[in-house]
Write a protein that holds these residues in place. Structure first.
Motif, PDB file in Angstrom:
ATOM      1  N   UNK A 155       0.834  -1.208   0.000  1.00 27.84           N
ATOM      2  CA  UNK A 155       0.000   0.000   0.000  1.00 27.84           C
ATOM      3  C   UNK A 155       0.867   1.257   0.000  1.00 27.84           C
ATOM      4  N   UNK A 156       1.973   1.244   0.752  1.00 27.11           N
ATOM      5  CA  UNK A 156       2.887   2.390   0.774  1.00 27.11           C
ATOM      6  C   UNK A 156       3.535   2.590  -0.595  1.00 27.11           C
ATOM      7  N   UNK A 157       3.853   1.480  -1.250  1.00 28.61           N
ATOM      8  CA  UNK A 157       4.429   1.568  -2.593  1.00 28.61           C
ATOM      9  C   UNK A 157       3.414   2.189  -3.557  1.00 28.61           C
ATOM     10  N   UNK A 158       2.148   1.819  -3.421  1.00 29.96           N
ATOM     11  CA  UNK A 158       1.105   2.411  -4.262  1.00 29.96           C
ATOM     12  C   UNK A 158       0.960   3.904  -3.952  1.00 29.96           C
ATOM     13  N   UNK A 159       1.013   4.274  -2.673  1.00 32.16           N
ATOM     14  CA  UNK A 159       0.921   5.688  -2.290  1.00 32.16           C
ATOM     15  C   UNK A 159       2.104   6.479  -2.830  1.00 32.16           C
ATOM     16  N   UNK A 160       3.255   5.825  -2.939  1.00 32.48           N
ATOM     17  CA  UNK A 160       4.457   6.531  -3.404  1.00 32.48           C
ATOM     18  C   UNK A 160       4.362   6.961  -4.862  1.00 32.48           C
ATOM     19  N   UNK A 161       3.385   6.445  -5.589  1.00 31.64           N
ATOM     20  CA  UNK A 161       3.177   6.894  -6.970  1.00 31.64           C
ATOM     21  C   UNK A 161       2.825   8.380  -7.008  1.00 31.64           C
ATOM     22  N   UNK A 162       2.304   8.909  -5.897  1.00 33.49           N
ATOM     23  CA  UNK A 162       1.981  10.331  -5.812  1.00 33.49           C
ATOM     24  C   UNK A 162       3.128  11.199  -5.339  1.00 33.49           C
ATOM     25  N   UNK A 163       4.273  10.594  -5.009  1.00 28.27           N
ATOM     26  CA  UNK A 163       5.456  11.357  -4.605  1.00 28.27           C
ATOM     27  C   UNK A 163       6.118  11.944  -5.844  1.00 28.27           C
ATOM     28  N   UNK A 164       6.739  13.102  -5.678  1.00 22.96           N
ATOM     29  CA  UNK A 164       7.439  13.718  -6.808  1.00 22.96           C
ATOM     30  C   UNK A 164       8.699  14.416  -6.311  1.00 22.96           C
ATOM     31  N   UNK A 165       9.745  14.303  -7.100  1.00 18.92           N
ATOM     32  CA  UNK A 165      11.031  14.960  -6.841  1.00 18.92           C
ATOM     33  C   UNK A 165      11.486  15.464  -8.193  1.00 18.92           C
ATOM     34  N   UNK A 166      11.361  16.767  -8.415  1.00 22.82           N
ATOM     35  CA  UNK A 166      11.550  17.301  -9.763  1.00 22.82           C
ATOM     36  C   UNK A 166      12.487  18.510  -9.733  1.00 22.82           C
ATOM     37  N   UNK A 167      13.443  18.523 -10.651  1.00 20.94           N
ATOM     38  CA  UNK A 167      14.343  19.659 -10.800  1.00 20.94           C
ATOM     39  C   UNK A 167      13.628  20.743 -11.589  1.00 20.94           C
TER      40      UNK A 167
END
Length: 170
Positions: A155-167
């Protein structure tokens, strides 16, 4: 007795210089090796990478907790106008967003239990005062989520799809 004074003074000065050099240089060397190891493991630059669940065999840099889901992002703010935009998606239980500079210092941490967090950081020599500046050009962003079971890890892996790290380059 006085003939030992010179060599004793050299010994003390040498020990102090070695101590200072170790304390000054070791964090940068350690983080440089950690960043290289993360790159070798496929951790992306300016994007979050969700590794496999932690086991004793998969631990390389530090002793990680098997109860946590980790997501990592390496960054390099080489231009003074560069910014890093980081978003940590919502998770119903404990989660934190931590920023580490190239000297292993944790310079910013936010806890986001039950909510999403968005943070921008700027290059160390950026002219802007409106966002937090990274103390060094390179570093690592780390998201931790409490996920003690395989079901919660998934479930945490699925939630991580909404994480973003962008230059962001201006």
């Amino acid at each position: 007795m006085t003939r030992w004074l010179g060599p004793l003074l050299v010994l003390v000065v040498s020990a102090l210089v070695a101590h200072w050099a170790t304390l000054s240089l070791a964090p940068g060397v350690i983080m440089d090796r950690a960043l290289s190891a993360l790159e070798d493991r496929g951790v992306a630059m300016h994007a979050f990478t969700a590794p496999q669940r932690i086991t004793p065999k998969s631990q390389q840099v530090v002793r990680s907790s098997p109860d946590l889901f980790y997501s990592l992002c390496r960054y390099d703010l080489e231009d003074p106008d560069d910014r890093l935009s980081v978003t940590m998606a919502q998770w119903p239980d404990y989660q934190s967003l931590s920023f580490f500079d190239a000297e292993t210092n944790n310079f910013l941490t936010s806890r986001g239990t039950g909510r999403s967090i968005a943070i921008e950081i700027a290059a160390p020599d950026a002219a802007s005062q409106e966002v937090t500046k990274s103390p060094t050009q390179r570093g690592v962003v780390l998201i931790r989520r409490l996920a003690p079971t395989q079901e919660l890890f998934n479930a945490a892996k699925a939630a991580s799809a909404g994480d973003a790290c962008e230059l962001l380059t201006r």
